[in-house]
Scaffold this motif. Structure first.
Motif: not given
Length: 222
Positions: A5, A7, A99, A102, A104-105, A107, A130, A133, A156-157, A164
């Motif tokens: 992910a 972030l 996006h 990952t 879509g993971r 945030a 996002f 997220h 959240s993901v 991450c």
């Protein structure tokens, strides 16, 4: 890619907002009795909430930091952001690549208030990427440099913080990401102070947001 992910911070990472926001803050502080160059204002406030510096503001202006004063600041700031905000060069492509890489993971985890976050992401066209997220430190028990906002984003993901990658541009934000247990890379445009990001725990520095997809794939030097 070693990360499951990504972030992202918002201000200074996705949007070129810092001089706009701090210009408004500088002018309002000057009206209240504390006049200073914008560079000094950014030194005092970048990476921090205005309310967290209430004691400093009150000591320099001789006036209490009231809800009415904060509302004036927010209103003026949002007006200027709506009129002038631009994305950081390469940010749109970096978010889209993250996006894809990952599944879509991704945030957005910011120390800014919810209204500012939503205005900025909508303005530059990133809000749909996002989705839900998006996290504001104002809505959590502690904001940056505490890890709360990044811990919430990771949850959240559905990815453990240790898997991450956090993208940050301030020592305050880097400290938050490291405290959450994530790997942090520091966005450090030419002329910025990368040493403070290193000292806060950034594992890697990079100068151009557009370089991120290649860096994730191991195709460019850090």
């Amino acid at each position: 890619m070693m990360f499951e992910a990504v972030l992202f911070d918002c201000d200074g990472v996705l949007v070129d907002s810092e001089r706009i926001t701090h210009g408004v803050l500088r002018d309002l502080l000057a009206e209240s009795g504390w006049d200073m160059p914008i560079e000094q204002c950014m030194h005092h406030f970048i990476g921090r909430t205005v309310r967290s510096r209430a004691a400093l503001i009150e000591s320099r202006t001789g006036q209490p930091l009231t809800d009415a004063w904060m509302k004036t600041f927010y209103d003026r700031r949002d007006e200027q952001l709506h009129a002038r905000l631009q994305p950081i060069t390469g940010a749109l492509e970096a978010v889209q690549a993250a996006h894809a890489l990952t599944g879509g993971r991704i945030a957005c985890a910011s120390g800014a208030d919810r209204g500012k976050l939503e205005l900025q992401l909508a303005k530059i066209g990133l809000a749909p990427w996002f989705g839900p997220h998006v996290f504001s430190g104002h809505e959590l028990p502690r904001t940056k440099p505490a890890p709360d906002v990044y811990l919430a984003a990771a949850r959240s993901v559905g990815v453990a913080p240790g898997r991450c990658l956090v993208i940050e541009d301030t020592p305050t934000g880097v400290t938050a990401g490291v405290a959450a247990g994530a790997t942090v890379w520091g966005y450090c445009p030419a002329g910025s102070d990368g040493q403070t990001l290193r000292e806060a725990g950034a594992l890697r520095l990079f100068e151009r947001m557009g370089d991120l997809p290649a860096l994730w794939r191991g195709g460019a030097p850090g």
